[in-house]
Design an enzyme around this catalytic site. Structure first.
Site, PDB file in Angstrom:
ATOM      1  N   TYR A 181      16.582  -4.806   6.604  1.00 12.27           N
ATOM      2  CA  TYR A 181      16.813  -3.783   7.621  1.00 12.27           C
ATOM      3  C   TYR A 181      16.537  -4.327   9.015  1.00 12.27           C
ATOM      4  O   TYR A 181      15.638  -5.136   9.230  1.00 12.27           O
ATOM      5  CB  TYR A 181      15.984  -2.519   7.357  1.00 12.27           C
ATOM      6  CG  TYR A 181      14.500  -2.688   7.259  1.00 12.27           C
ATOM      7  CD1 TYR A 181      13.667  -2.428   8.345  1.00 12.27           C
ATOM      8  CD2 TYR A 181      13.908  -3.082   6.057  1.00 12.27           C
ATOM      9  CE1 TYR A 181      12.299  -2.561   8.244  1.00 12.27           C
ATOM     10  CE2 TYR A 181      12.540  -3.225   5.945  1.00 12.27           C
ATOM     11  CZ  TYR A 181      11.739  -2.964   7.047  1.00 12.27           C
ATOM     12  OH  TYR A 181      10.379  -3.101   6.947  1.00 12.27           O
ATOM     13  N   ASP A 211      -0.187   2.235   1.403  1.00 17.38           N
ATOM     14  CA  ASP A 211       0.666   3.419   1.289  1.00 17.38           C
ATOM     15  C   ASP A 211      -0.010   4.524   0.481  1.00 17.38           C
ATOM     16  O   ASP A 211       0.196   5.712   0.737  1.00 17.38           O
ATOM     17  CB  ASP A 211       2.005   3.047   0.657  1.00 17.38           C
ATOM     18  CG  ASP A 211       2.933   2.340   1.623  1.00 17.38           C
ATOM     19  OD1 ASP A 211       2.577   2.226   2.815  1.00 17.38           O
ATOM     20  OD2 ASP A 211       4.019   1.894   1.193  1.00 17.38           O
ATOM     21  N   LYS A 249      16.056   2.044  12.667  1.00 17.40           N
ATOM     22  CA  LYS A 249      16.282   1.078  11.597  1.00 17.40           C
ATOM     23  C   LYS A 249      17.704   1.216  11.062  1.00 17.40           C
ATOM     24  O   LYS A 249      18.264   2.313  11.022  1.00 17.40           O
ATOM     25  CB  LYS A 249      15.298   1.305  10.442  1.00 17.40           C
ATOM     26  CG  LYS A 249      13.839   1.166  10.832  1.00 17.40           C
ATOM     27  CD  LYS A 249      12.908   1.457   9.658  1.00 17.40           C
ATOM     28  CE  LYS A 249      11.452   1.294  10.051  1.00 17.40           C
ATOM     29  NZ  LYS A 249      10.532   1.579   8.928  1.00 17.40           N
ATOM     30  N   HIS A 294       7.093   5.445   6.392  1.00 18.76           N
ATOM     31  CA  HIS A 294       6.593   4.666   7.517  1.00 18.76           C
ATOM     32  C   HIS A 294       7.259   5.050   8.831  1.00 18.76           C
ATOM     33  O   HIS A 294       8.397   5.524   8.852  1.00 18.76           O
ATOM     34  CB  HIS A 294       6.837   3.174   7.274  1.00 18.76           C
ATOM     35  CG  HIS A 294       6.139   2.632   6.065  1.00 18.76           C
ATOM     36  ND1 HIS A 294       6.625   1.565   5.346  1.00 18.76           N
ATOM     37  CD2 HIS A 294       4.985   3.010   5.457  1.00 18.76           C
ATOM     38  CE1 HIS A 294       5.806   1.295   4.340  1.00 18.76           C
ATOM     39  NE2 HIS A 294       4.801   2.157   4.385  1.00 18.76           N
TER      40      HIS A 294
END
Length: 278
Positions: free
Chosen positions: A212, A253, A152, A142
């Site tokens: 995250y 996905d 991140k 991603h």
């Protein structure tokens, strides 16, 4: 368990070792036209395990000398309205210290100044928390495109994951290559994934929880991704070969494109991908 470090040329065979192999000789950082006068000075040659000295750190250009076990460069942002220098970095592995006694342990899992001392200047604005029921689940690869691209800071708070960062900066000599590390509740490690890198992880146990931080808000109009089994990236997913063993994927996905068809344009600051350093 030692860190698993993967570094593979696009279309090449992955290797798993303490250090990456086959770092191309043309990966030395070079001065960029948009670098300020206080830009980085490379003193390490092509040995990316060594320290690199850089001049300059903050937005007002006060000059200081730092030595860090990673490579980064101060550049002017290629998009947006800001004229101040910002840090663009490569992925880093962060291990917060734990203080234990007979009761258990205590750890500062996020401390801004400590991360700034590593060169991480991202201002995180949101925490995300995911739960995966089954081992063998892949989430990714991603990213969000500018102007809402996200850095991140990833950690696993339950179970164990194989966490991956893929270089998506098209001008980079390490475009399409990746690094990876095992993050677990037990080892407490975190992976910093800067802007310009795709992120994915594979759960190595059932009932995994991942938290995250991100430095920009979710913007669905800018989100994108790459297929987990893109042959040009050739991620060596533990226990997943794509022929006899397959991951658990979301429908979203599973429909992601290959790298060659993905829509993104991340800037390259002159710093290629390097091995993760403990």
């Amino acid at each position: 368990m030692p860190t698993t470090v993967i570094f593979t040329a696009a279309g090449g065979k992955a290797s798993s070792s303490r250090w990456c192999r086959g770092v191309p000789s043309n990966c030395d950082p070079v001065a960029q036209p948009n670098s300020p006068s206080s830009g980085a000075t490379d003193i390490s040659g092509s040995n990316y395990a060594r320290f690199v000295a850089i001049w300059g750190r903050n937005a007002v250009g006060q000059a200081r000398l730092f030595n860090w076990p990673a490579i980064f460069r101060t550049v002017r942002p290629p998009y947006g309205s800001s004229n101040w220098p910002v840090f663009i970095m490569i992925p880093q592995l962060v291990t917060p210290r734990r203080f234990g006694d007979d009761r258990g342990w205590f750890s500062e899992t996020y401390q801004e100044q400590r991360l700034r001392d590593l060169g991480v200047t991202a201002k995180f604005v949101q925490d995300n928390h995911s739960y995966s029921k089954q081992a063998g689940t892949i989430r990714g690869i991603h990213f969000q495109r500018p102007p809402h691209a996200q850095a991140k800071l990833v950690r696993c708070v339950r179970g164990q994951i194989f966490d991956v960062a893929v270089d998506l900066r098209r001008a980079s000599p390490t475009f399409g290559r990746y690094v990876a590390a095992e993050l677990s509740a037990e080892n407490g490690r975190q992976l910093f994934v800067p802007v310009g890198f795709g992120h994915a992880f594979l759960t190595l146990e059932a009932d995994c929880e991942v938290i995250y931080k991100v430095d920009d808000y979710y913007a669905p109009e800018t989100e994108g991704g790459i297929c987990w089994n893109d042959p040009s990236i050739a991620i060596a997913w533990p226990g997943i070969d794509g022929t006899e063993t397959f991951p658990m994927l979301s429908a979203k996905d599973a429909a992601l494109p290959f790298l060659s068809d993905a829509d993104f344009d991340f800037p390259y600051d002159g710093t290629p991908l390097a091995p993760l350093d403990e």
